[in-house]
Design an enzyme around this catalytic site. Sequence first.
Site, PDB file in Angstrom:
ATOM      1  N   GLU A 197      54.779  35.959  31.137  1.00 36.40           N
ATOM      2  CA  GLU A 197      54.259  34.903  30.253  1.00 36.40           C
ATOM      3  C   GLU A 197      52.746  35.021  30.075  1.00 36.40           C
ATOM      4  OE1 GLU A 197      55.814  31.121  31.631  1.00 36.40           O
ATOM      5  OE2 GLU A 197      57.683  31.478  30.576  1.00 36.40           O
ATOM      6  N   GLU A 384      64.375  34.784  30.662  1.00 35.67           N
ATOM      7  CA  GLU A 384      64.405  33.452  31.268  1.00 35.67           C
ATOM      8  C   GLU A 384      64.992  32.502  30.252  1.00 35.67           C
ATOM      9  OE1 GLU A 384      60.866  31.725  32.972  1.00 35.67           O
ATOM     10  OE2 GLU A 384      60.146  33.655  33.695  1.00 35.67           O
TER      11      GLU A 384
HETATM   12  C1  BGP Z   1      58.338  29.882  33.315  1.00 40.67           C
HETATM   13  C2  BGP Z   1      57.937  30.723  34.479  1.00 40.67           C
HETATM   14  C3  BGP Z   1      58.810  30.647  35.666  1.00 40.67           C
HETATM   15  C4  BGP Z   1      59.602  29.379  35.803  1.00 40.67           C
HETATM   16  C5  BGP Z   1      60.035  28.741  34.520  1.00 40.67           C
HETATM   17  C6  BGP Z   1      60.573  27.334  34.653  1.00 40.67           C
HETATM   18  O1  BGP Z   1      57.203  29.399  32.703  1.00 40.67           O
HETATM   19  O2  BGP Z   1      57.843  32.095  34.141  1.00 40.67           O
HETATM   20  O3  BGP Z   1      58.088  31.035  36.774  1.00 40.67           O
HETATM   21  O4  BGP Z   1      59.252  28.585  36.825  1.00 40.67           O
HETATM   22  O5  BGP Z   1      59.035  28.726  33.571  1.00 40.67           O
HETATM   23  O6  BGP Z   1      59.525  26.442  34.810  1.00 40.67           O
HETATM   24  P1  BGP Z   1      59.485  25.319  35.897  1.00 40.67           P
HETATM   25  O7  BGP Z   1      59.682  25.978  37.200  1.00 40.67           O
HETATM   26  O8  BGP Z   1      58.179  24.706  35.769  1.00 40.67           O
HETATM   27  O9  BGP Z   1      60.611  24.383  35.567  1.00 40.67           O
END
Ligand code: BGP
Length: 486
Positions: A197, A384
């Site tokens: 990201e 993701e």
């Molecule tokens: C993205 C990241 C992850 C992950 C995901 C979910 O931004 O790459 O590391 O955590 O989001 O976000 P969160 O954990 O804040 O719910």
Amino acid sequence: MHFNNNFFWGGATAANQIEGAWNIDGRGPAKTDVTTGGTFNSPRLVTYIDKDGNPNTLTRLQKLPDGGHYAVLDNYLYPNHDGIDFYHRYKEDIALFAEMGFKMFRMSISWSRIYPKGIEEKPNQAGIDFYKNVFKELRKYNIEPLVTIWHFDTPLYLEETLGGWKNRQLIDYFEKFARTCFTEFKGLVNYWITFNEINNTINFLPDEMDDSYFQDAYQHLHNQFVASARAVKIGHEIDKNNVIGCMICGITYYPLTCNPQDILFNHEKWQQGIFYCGDVQCFGKYPYYAKKLWDKHNVHLDITEQDLKDLAEGCVDMYTFSYYVSQAVTVSKDAEKAQGNMSFGVKNPYLEYSKWGWATDPDGLQYYSELIYDRYQRPLMIVENGLGAIDHVESDGSIHDDYRIDYLRSHIKSMKKAINNGVDIIAYTTWGCIDLVSASTGEMRKRYGFIYVDKNDDGTGSYSRSKKDSFYWYKKVISSNGEDLD
Ligand code: BGP
């Protein structure tokens, strides 16, 4: 329409959110280790000792004051210290992934496990051994590792003494780290992502911050672009079979209305938030609109001739992205704001929002995939996607997470439509396939997994693993190669 037989179904994680074992076997601390737990309403904080020796805290955007140094303080909770203890339980976890039929597992390498401060001559052998063992375990089950080299965890030493990524010395340190990974894990890993990201650095910087934040953020990004490009080059030299991608936080932006001012504003959101990073990493040069973005905040970048050469020679092979939400944007000051850390936009009346304020929008995934493929014409991976939700464990231990199944099913359908329309999507790895520490809030209760981990927000729990209903559902999805989504 059918998925290819070699389609990579799987799940995704990040080292700092799962491994734990933050200070053993030679690992050095990272910024996530001085970041406290938080909630939706109370942000995570970064802890430090100020120049007078007093304990203090910062928000994650604030800079470390002169004379201060990051520190783990008493009376704070640091959820990443223990993660979900993947470091000691990876065999059990990988066996569960294999039981679901995973073809791919996305994970990252903790930089400070390999180079504890980031500056050492020689890597930490215990760190290298750990990852080799994990990769071998995956290969035992024919699960292809997809490895992120940097997932938000720069060694704390580099953050503190060099000021982090705005300092171009980090390019060389990262290059060395990346070279070590490509060399040591040659033959075990073929799919790589350089920076997770990468666009978050500017995309989540509120517009009202003063220009110095933008100056730092754009320089930070430039240095990461160069580091990424050099890593791509090295990765190809070391093993020509390596397939290396960029990774963009994919958000689909919509204009709230057809007011031409909203359309233009939305266009700029795509440029700044999404295309800027993809263009540099896929086309190997800055896009025409870069100057406009820099001028808006008086940004003057330190870019060398060699940097430009590196960028041109280090284009990525594939475009990988996360996708959770879309955002509606408008120039109107009266529109209702959407709440939530991923929702700087305004409320979209057609969508529903999760407890954490994230808009659920499967159509946005199709739109994003088609738009991006149209632009870059190279394979895409959705690395993701998922729903953070609170799960309830029934008295018999079962967990009925139909809301998660609904979310994933609708997004898989949307991905299918994009593929049907000709988009070359080669992988789908859901986020947090096993419950893990939330990146934004540090919570455990914001769960994404097919596998439940018995750990609470206060750090208590047995850390035992159990299967949710979604575990059996995803297993069926994979065994039917995406045919059976019911
Ligand atoms: C993205 C990241 C992850 C992950 C995901 C979910 O931004 O790459 O590391 O955590 O989001 O976000 P969160 O954990 O804040 O719910």
